[in-house]
Design a protein around this motif. Structure first.
Motif, short mmCIF file in Angstrom:
data_model
loop_
_atom_site.label_atom_id
_atom_site.label_comp_id
_atom_site.label_asym_id
_atom_site.label_seq_id
_atom_site.Cartn_x
_atom_site.Cartn_y
_atom_site.Cartn_z
N ALA A 267 0.84 -1.37 -0.07
CA ALA A 267 0.16 -0.02 -0.17
C ALA A 267 0.98 1.33 -0.08
O ALA A 267 0.47 2.19 -0.70
CB ALA A 267 -0.95 -0.08 1.14
N LEU A 268 2.09 1.30 0.58
CA LEU A 268 2.91 2.39 0.74
C LEU A 268 3.59 2.56 -0.58
O LEU A 268 3.72 3.79 -1.32
CB LEU A 268 3.84 2.43 1.97
CG LEU A 268 3.09 2.83 3.30
CD1 LEU A 268 4.46 2.97 4.36
CD2 LEU A 268 2.38 3.96 3.09
N ALA A 269 4.34 1.54 -1.20
CA ALA A 269 4.90 1.61 -2.47
C ALA A 269 3.96 1.90 -3.69
O ALA A 269 4.51 2.49 -4.52
CB ALA A 269 5.72 0.25 -2.49
N SER A 271 0.53 3.13 -3.49
CA SER A 271 -0.63 3.78 -3.11
C SER A 271 -1.80 3.00 -3.00
O SER A 271 -1.85 1.87 -3.63
CB SER A 271 -0.87 4.93 -3.72
OG SER A 271 -1.93 4.91 -4.90
N LYS A 272 -2.92 3.20 -2.41
CA LYS A 272 -4.25 2.49 -2.28
C LYS A 272 -5.31 3.11 -3.28
O LYS A 272 -6.55 2.79 -3.31
CB LYS A 272 -4.92 2.68 -0.74
CG LYS A 272 -4.15 1.77 -0.02
CD LYS A 272 -4.71 1.68 1.43
CE LYS A 272 -5.02 0.01 1.83
NZ LYS A 272 -5.56 -0.14 3.06
N TYR A 306 -1.01 -5.00 1.77
CA TYR A 306 -0.86 -4.66 3.10
C TYR A 306 0.23 -3.44 2.83
O TYR A 306 0.67 -3.03 1.71
CB TYR A 306 -0.45 -5.92 4.01
CG TYR A 306 -1.32 -6.92 3.65
CD1 TYR A 306 -2.24 -7.03 4.76
CD2 TYR A 306 -1.42 -7.78 2.54
CE1 TYR A 306 -3.25 -8.21 4.69
CE2 TYR A 306 -2.25 -8.86 2.55
CZ TYR A 306 -3.17 -9.23 3.47
OH TYR A 306 -4.03 -10.33 3.77
N GLN A 307 0.48 -3.04 3.95
CA GLN A 307 1.45 -1.92 4.06
C GLN A 307 2.54 -2.08 3.20
O GLN A 307 3.24 -1.25 2.48
CB GLN A 307 1.80 -1.54 5.63
CG GLN A 307 2.62 -0.13 5.69
CD GLN A 307 2.60 0.41 6.99
OE1 GLN A 307 1.80 0.24 7.80
NE2 GLN A 307 3.55 1.17 7.28
#
Lengths: 365, 365
Positions: A267-269, A271-272, A306-307
């Protein structure tokens, strides 16, 4: 990863569009947020750019780009920071859409003796911000701004962001015409009231690419065209082969029973952003391609994040586990590159298949 | 904005939970990514932390925290960077879930003569990564790791992230028990094979808070409890009054006809996380509260975001436009604070209603 060949292609295409339409191109750097990209995007153009934050304005001014349009509605509390930009050499254009803000900007400009050019934001159908072309208070806003020598009404600006919701090019062209005609109509009303309106600024990547003509418009803004993404490819702004930015990731696990594999981009790499959820083709959180940028024979998409984990499945059939051992590198094409790129402080350049340095970018506000 | 009083409360609560459960607390810094928060979160604990990236590990080691668990499956290509952490003084624990990666880690450790502690990742129901407690290759992984003096099997680790999907505390407690019993079962199987398993590590904020007991577990990990967010409040991990982090924003426009107002916090400032969409109560992209953190009489939620714009509506009834003039400051409580905080490089501290300095955080990989 930024494929410079694809970037060059995309920049050239929009430059040609602007010339064909007879308007000047003011690239929007909200996507790239990179001085090096801005340098290429303004090459052969008049040199002005659009920005989405004052932090971008400061960053690009430090790099020597002085003609800056800050294309998010100004509020009085940001005027001291905007004034410092002008005092540091920027030719800064602000936008607003209310009489009270117009008065506040004019009063501040006089008090601080700082020159602001101002565009009135027009709503040509997006329904986000701006006044309607026929709004009763349009002329009142214009009059409030025309307070020389410090504050100067420069024109009108609109953004047909609802072109993103169009699913065929005919609809995009119709939205582009509403964008153009609404902005021109607002400009005509201001001129009829005796006000000078040198700038009529429109733009979004889809409408810029598919407008039939831009009579009465002086300036075109667009940003995401530089890189492209899976969403823009869906709505006809580019092809998958044009996507210039991708995320390099590594296969971290095989889960044959569950029918998925893991990569270390989540999700961080990535984006959502799920903008392709409503597009004709849903790519989940992104599309896998080989580490050299070429497509897989099958469509491999990230169906869950996930994150720091992404879960990959094949759209049809079984995953090619043997082709993707643990440790294998892949690239992920993003749904919405403005969101994905914002997670990074630099681009790793790829030129003719080889790493070719880094370009920094700015983030934050 | 980070309310330090609320942070202290949340940290104290989880510390008490760990003591009541008879396990040591290894706070997960993937949410806060801040040395100052880590210092407070480890005060009174044994001092180890959990991280989600090697960049975090490097950042916290530079700050003097040496006991680091990197809780995302390691891949061989990251081992040289992990080794540099150990050589710089870290006591580094890695996790993995395959025989081939276990062999690669053990071989690398011998070759480089660098000490890695390793936990085997167990899947206790999340279905993301890890081997099942009864997996045929569990003991083989353990044996591959037990290659002293450099590589050392340290134990097992699991994360019941699917507790986030539970909608009542009874279900959370049941998931917590499955998390506990699965990890303990895997540890017992390894011990039965003659391997030493000093560490049994479990955790997620919901299961940490609602587990009935943690017999056989040695270590608890959790992260988002430090700040809380709208999603965690929905699933019973905290109340709205516990939420420690919010985004300060300014009202930039009124659109009375459309029944919305604009703020200058959009998709980048808040993230596009929509985790409350599936929760009992959908807060859109965030909930507005007053600039001092107190709630509005009505529920005001962000129903749409653009890159730098958020559109606000009242959940019921009309917007209090007069209470929120253009230029008014508000705070936005985030859906998922791990995603929102990742857009910033610092926290602005608020203590007893007044600004009280800044804490930096790290981002990237």
């Amino acid at each position: 990863m930024l494929e410079t060949g694809r970037l060059d292609h995309n920049l050239g295409r929009m430059g040609e569009r602007a010339r064909a339409l007879g308007v000047r191109l003011r690239p929007h750097l909200k996507t790239a947020k990179s001085y090096d990209v801005a340098r290429l995007a303004t090459a052969g153009e008049f040199g002005g750019i659009t920005v989405s934050t004052l932090a971008e304005a400061e960053y690009f001014l430090a790099g020597g780009i002085t003609d800056l349009l800050y294309a998010v509605g100004i509020v009085p509390s940001k005027l001291p920071r905007a004034a410092r930009l002008v005092e540091a050499g920027a030719h800064l254009t602000l936008i607003l859409d209310s009489v009270e803000t117009a008065r506040a900007v004019a009063a501040f400009a006089d008090l601080r003796r700082v020159a602001f050019a101002v565009l009135i934001e027009i709503d040509t159908g997006e329904g986000r911000s701006g006044v309607l072309p026929e709004a009763a208070d349009l002329v009142e806003i214009g009059t409030a701004l025309e307070q020389p020598p410090y504050c100067r009404l420069q024109g009108v600006i609109t953004h047909a962001g609802h072109s993103y919701a169009a699913r065929d090019l005919e609809t995009v062209a119709r939205i582009a015409e509403a964008e153009r005609s609404g902005a021109v109509r607002a400009a005509e009303r201001l001129r009829a009231a005796g006000l000078s309106v040198p700038v009529v600024s429109v733009g979004s990547t889809p409408t810029a690419l598919h407008a039939r003509h831009l009579s009465g418009v002086t300036e075109l803004r667009a940003g995401v065209y530089m890189f492209g993404d899976l969403f823009q490819a869906q709505i006809g702004s580019c092809t998958l082969d044009d996507l210039a930015v991708s995320v390099l990731a590594t296969v971290t696990g095989h889960h044959r029973d569950a029918g998925h594999l893991l990569i270390d981009a989540g999700a961080l790499a990535l984006s959502k952003d799920r903008s392709t959820a409503d597009a004709p083709h849903d790519y989940g959180f992104g599309l896998l391609v080989h580490a050299d940028g070429t497509p897989f024979a099958q469509e491999l998409r990230i169906f869950k994040v996930y994150q720091e984990h992404g879960l990959v499945r094949a759209a049809d059939g079984a995953l090619p586990f043997d082709e993707l051992p643990i440790g294998a590198q892949v690239r992920v094409l993003p749904n919405h590159v403005c969101m994905t790129a914002a997670m990074y402080d630099r681009y790793h350049l790829v030129k003719n298949g080889a790493l070719a340095g880094e370009w920094t970018r700015t983030n934050g506000w």
